[in-house]
Design a protein around this motif. Structure first.
Motif, mmCIF file in Angstrom:
data_model
loop_
_atom_site.group_PDB
_atom_site.id
_atom_site.type_symbol
_atom_site.label_atom_id
_atom_site.label_comp_id
_atom_site.label_asym_id
_atom_site.label_seq_id
_atom_site.Cartn_x
_atom_site.Cartn_y
_atom_site.Cartn_z
ATOM 1 N N GLY A 87 95.141 20.252 90.143
ATOM 2 C CA GLY A 87 96.221 19.479 89.541
ATOM 3 C C GLY A 87 96.162 19.463 88.018
ATOM 4 O O GLY A 87 96.777 18.607 87.390
ATOM 5 N N ASP A 88 95.449 20.398 87.419
ATOM 6 C CA ASP A 88 95.346 20.494 85.958
ATOM 7 C C ASP A 88 96.541 21.307 85.445
ATOM 8 O O ASP A 88 96.466 22.521 85.264
ATOM 9 C CB ASP A 88 94.020 21.153 85.580
ATOM 10 N N THR A 89 97.652 20.605 85.203
ATOM 11 C CA THR A 89 98.893 21.300 84.846
ATOM 12 C C THR A 89 98.825 21.976 83.479
ATOM 13 O O THR A 89 99.393 23.060 83.309
ATOM 14 C CB THR A 89 100.093 20.343 84.874
ATOM 15 N N SER A 90 98.153 21.373 82.524
ATOM 16 C CA SER A 90 98.103 21.997 81.197
ATOM 17 C C SER A 90 97.311 23.298 81.241
ATOM 18 O O SER A 90 97.730 24.312 80.674
ATOM 19 C CB SER A 90 97.514 21.043 80.157
ATOM 20 N N ARG A 91 96.179 23.293 81.943
ATOM 21 C CA ARG A 91 95.391 24.521 82.084
ATOM 22 C C ARG A 91 96.153 25.546 82.927
ATOM 23 O O ARG A 91 96.130 26.750 82.634
ATOM 24 C CB ARG A 91 94.027 24.208 82.716
ATOM 25 N N ALA A 92 96.838 25.101 83.964
ATOM 26 C CA ALA A 92 97.614 26.005 84.815
ATOM 27 C C ALA A 92 98.739 26.667 84.016
ATOM 28 O O ALA A 92 99.003 27.861 84.193
ATOM 29 C CB ALA A 92 98.182 25.255 86.015
ATOM 30 N N ASN A 93 99.384 25.919 83.120
ATOM 31 C CA ASN A 93 100.456 26.494 82.297
ATOM 32 C C ASN A 93 99.916 27.577 81.368
ATOM 33 O O ASN A 93 100.542 28.623 81.190
ATOM 34 C CB ASN A 93 101.162 25.407 81.493
ATOM 35 N N VAL A 94 98.749 27.329 80.777
ATOM 36 C CA VAL A 94 98.137 28.338 79.903
ATOM 37 C C VAL A 94 97.765 29.569 80.727
ATOM 38 O O VAL A 94 98.015 30.708 80.307
ATOM 39 C CB VAL A 94 96.902 27.758 79.181
ATOM 40 N N LEU A 95 97.196 29.363 81.894
ATOM 41 C CA LEU A 95 96.801 30.493 82.737
ATOM 42 C C LEU A 95 98.012 31.250 83.282
ATOM 43 O O LEU A 95 97.932 32.457 83.504
ATOM 44 C CB LEU A 95 95.880 30.025 83.859
ATOM 45 N N ARG A 96 99.127 30.582 83.475
ATOM 46 C CA ARG A 96 100.363 31.286 83.862
ATOM 47 C C ARG A 96 100.801 32.223 82.740
ATOM 48 O O ARG A 96 101.232 33.342 82.995
ATOM 49 C CB ARG A 96 101.471 30.292 84.181
ATOM 50 N N ALA A 97 100.702 31.734 81.505
ATOM 51 C CA ALA A 97 101.052 32.575 80.357
ATOM 52 C C ALA A 97 100.093 33.759 80.256
ATOM 53 O O ALA A 97 100.507 34.889 79.938
ATOM 54 C CB ALA A 97 101.034 31.757 79.072
ATOM 55 N N VAL A 98 98.816 33.538 80.544
ATOM 56 C CA VAL A 98 97.837 34.630 80.543
ATOM 57 C C VAL A 98 98.189 35.656 81.612
ATOM 58 O O VAL A 98 98.167 36.864 81.364
ATOM 59 C CB VAL A 98 96.403 34.073 80.743
ATOM 60 N N MET A 99 98.524 35.204 82.786
ATOM 61 C CA MET A 99 98.879 36.109 83.874
ATOM 62 C C MET A 99 100.183 36.860 83.552
ATOM 63 O O MET A 99 100.316 38.035 83.885
ATOM 64 C CB MET A 99 99.023 35.351 85.196
#
Length: 140
Positions: free
Chosen positions: A123-135
């Motif tokens: 549920g870490d949305t801020s980290r997930a958003n950064v990792l989506r940008a990385v992907m």
């Protein structure tokens, strides 16, 4: 007998001389432009294999794309940070990353995909958003 100012005549000569220089310069510049041709070399850039890229190469690509404005600072920071010595994959298994050096090929595609899945499951949305940008950067 007529007396004329020497100052006036030298100014006139200088003015005529400067006119000639301007004409000569512009004609030289025009001939240079007709001689110089700029051609963009054809490049067949093969897609980058993020499943076997070294950390050094990934950092270099991240810096290049950050400076060009293609990725934001958070994405650049994530791509250029050092790998941990151990990480957990999406299935909860411990991965030993201590043998990965700057010259070692590493599967960053799977690594960041696993990190994204873990961030989403926690549920870490801020980290997930950064990792989506990385992907998004890696999968282009």
């Amino acid at each position: 007998m007529e007396i004329s100012s020497l100052r006036w005549s030298t100014n006139l000569l200088q003015r005529d001389h400067s006119r000639n220089n301007k004409v000569e310069k512009s004609s030289e510049h025009g001939s240079r432009q007709s001689q110089i041709t700029f051609q963009v070399p054809d490049t067949d850039e093969s897609p980058i294999d993020y499943s076997a890229i070294s950390p050094r190469d990934l950092r270099a690509l991240a810096l290049e794309n950050y400076q060009a404005g293609r990725i934001d600072q958070d994405t650049y920071t994530t791509l250029s940070e050092e790998l941990p010595t151990h990480a957990i994959d999406a299935q909860g298994q411990l991965m030993d990353l201590s043998q990965v050096t700057d010259e070692t090929g590493f599967n960053f595609h799977d690594y960041y995909r696993n990190q994204l899945e873990i961030a989403m499951s926690l549920g870490d949305t801020s980290r997930a958003n950064v990792l989506r940008a990385v992907m998004a950067f890696i999968e282009v």
